[in-house]
Design an enzyme around this catalytic site. Structure first.
Site, short mmCIF file in Angstrom:
data_model
loop_
_atom_site.label_atom_id
_atom_site.label_comp_id
_atom_site.label_asym_id
_atom_site.label_seq_id
_atom_site.Cartn_x
_atom_site.Cartn_y
_atom_site.Cartn_z
CG ASN A 194 -7.99 -2.00 -4.79
OD1 ASN A 194 -7.09 -2.79 -4.56
ND2 ASN A 194 -8.23 -0.98 -3.96
CG ASP B 124 -2.03 0.98 1.16
OD1 ASP B 124 -2.36 1.43 0.05
OD2 ASP B 124 -2.59 1.31 2.23
C1 IPE Z 1 -5.40 -2.55 0.20
O1 IPE Z 1 -5.11 -1.22 -0.01
C2 IPE Z 1 -5.38 -3.31 -1.09
C3 IPE Z 1 -4.06 -3.43 -1.73
C4 IPE Z 1 -2.94 -2.97 -1.28
C5 IPE Z 1 -4.07 -4.15 -2.97
P1 IPE Z 1 -6.24 -0.11 -0.23
O2 IPE Z 1 -5.53 1.15 -0.46
O3 IPE Z 1 -7.20 -0.56 -1.25
O4 IPE Z 1 -6.98 -0.13 1.18
P2 IPE Z 1 -7.82 1.02 1.90
O5 IPE Z 1 -8.81 1.53 0.90
O6 IPE Z 1 -6.85 2.08 2.32
O7 IPE Z 1 -8.43 0.35 3.08
C1 IPE Z 2 -1.71 0.22 -3.27
O1 IPE Z 2 -1.46 1.59 -3.31
C2 IPE Z 2 -1.97 -0.37 -4.63
C3 IPE Z 2 -3.35 -0.81 -4.85
C4 IPE Z 2 -4.31 -0.78 -3.99
C5 IPE Z 2 -3.65 -1.36 -6.16
P1 IPE Z 2 -2.65 2.64 -3.28
O2 IPE Z 2 -3.05 2.93 -4.69
O3 IPE Z 2 -3.74 2.21 -2.40
O4 IPE Z 2 -1.91 3.90 -2.69
P2 IPE Z 2 -2.49 4.94 -1.65
O5 IPE Z 2 -2.97 4.15 -0.46
O6 IPE Z 2 -3.61 5.66 -2.32
O7 IPE Z 2 -1.35 5.83 -1.32
MG MG Z 3 -4.11 2.47 -0.40
#
Ligand code: IPE
Ligand code: IPE
Ligand code: MG
Length: 238
Positions: A66, A18
């Site tokens: 997602n 993340d």
């Molecule tokens: C969790 O991260 C999913 C992945 C890293 C693939 P998210 O960014 O989707 O989670 P939330 O929305 O902060 O809970």
């Molecule tokens: C994790 O990074 C990747 C996926 C969930 C696909 P994020 O895209 O959630 O990055 P932040 O949390 O917005 O910084």
């Molecule tokens: Mg995230």
């Protein structure tokens, strides 16, 4: 001098990759640039985990939630998955890595599904680390999928409700036959599971780190491994 790595490594390590979006934002770049940097880091850290003797690594790449992101971001991610799987087909061979996918991959475009099947096919007989890539994965969806399969067996008379045990449920999940995760690392500082390995993580140790995934280095991983090694896991005992 302190050893670089503790003796007691987790057999199964989970990583919630993340923070890609925030990494890009900090640099004034589009979120897709953060995902590209995150994907490059995924490859580097996976090879590092294999090199230090981790037996199972599960990485959270794309959750069932997602899909709610802007279409442009989702399609950039799908392009990246394809590119990285093609690279993984070549590179992970040298590391003897078995590449599996957990989640409902039938929702992805056909080309990507073919690549997923090919990646599994060419790697399944390897003897090294097992890498589970969680794509279109959600812990709740995984449980629904497992309960539906068990309910079908009950309906067909092949199983009685009393025969449904914890072991049978574990064996009906995408991670069937694998040990539960011992350690789950969440970079980016968020204190939540976001639907990752809900059933399997009942007794996992969590290490939350205030580092965005593209910046996460093997040294950061070593620090998490030390923290894990120094924890007292009691599993409800004393
Ligand atoms: C969790 O991260 C999913 C992945 C890293 C693939 P998210 O960014 O989707 O989670 P939330 O929305 O902060 O809970
Ligand atoms: C994790 O990074 C990747 C996926 C969930 C696909 P994020 O895209 O959630 O990055 P932040 O949390 O917005 O910084
Ligand atoms: Mg995230």
């Amino acid at each position: 001098m302190e050893a670089k790595l503790p003796e007691n490594l987790p057999a199964h390590l989970g990583i919630i990759m993340d923070g890609n979006g925030r990494w890009a934002k900090k640099r004034g770049l589009p979120r897709s640039a953060g995902h590209a940097a995150g994907a490059a880091n995924f490859k580097k850290l996976t090879r590092y985990c294999a090199s230090i003797g981790i037996r199972y690594l599960t990485v959270y790449a794309f959750s069932t939630e997602n899909w709610a992101r802007p279409a442009e971001e989702v399609s950039a991610l799908l392009v990246l998955f394809r590119q990285y799987l093609e690279e993984a087909l070549r590179d992970f061979r040298e590391d003897d890595i078995v590449v599996r996918f957990i989640g409902d991959t039938s929702a992805f475009p056909k080309k990507l599904q073919e690549l997923i099947a090919e990646t599994w096919e060419v790697s399944k007989d390897r003897k090294g680390m097992v890498l589970n890539i969680a794509m279109n994965y959600g812990g709740r969806a995984e449980l629904v999928h497992a309960f539906q399969a068990l309910a079908r067996q009950v309906k067909e008379g092949a199983l009685s409700p009393e025969e449904i045990t914890e072991g049978l449920i574990s064996g009906s999940l995408y991670t069937a036959g694998q040990p539960d995760p011992d350690l789950i690392i969440r970079p980016s500082g968020e204190h939540r599971t976001s639907n990752f390995l809900l059933w399997q993580s009942a007794y996992a140790e969590y290490v939350i780190m205030d580092i965005l995934w593209p910046d996460f280095t093997p040294d950061d991983l070593n620090a998490a491994l030390w923290e894990y090694a120094n924890r007292s896991r009691r599993f409800g005992g004393v």
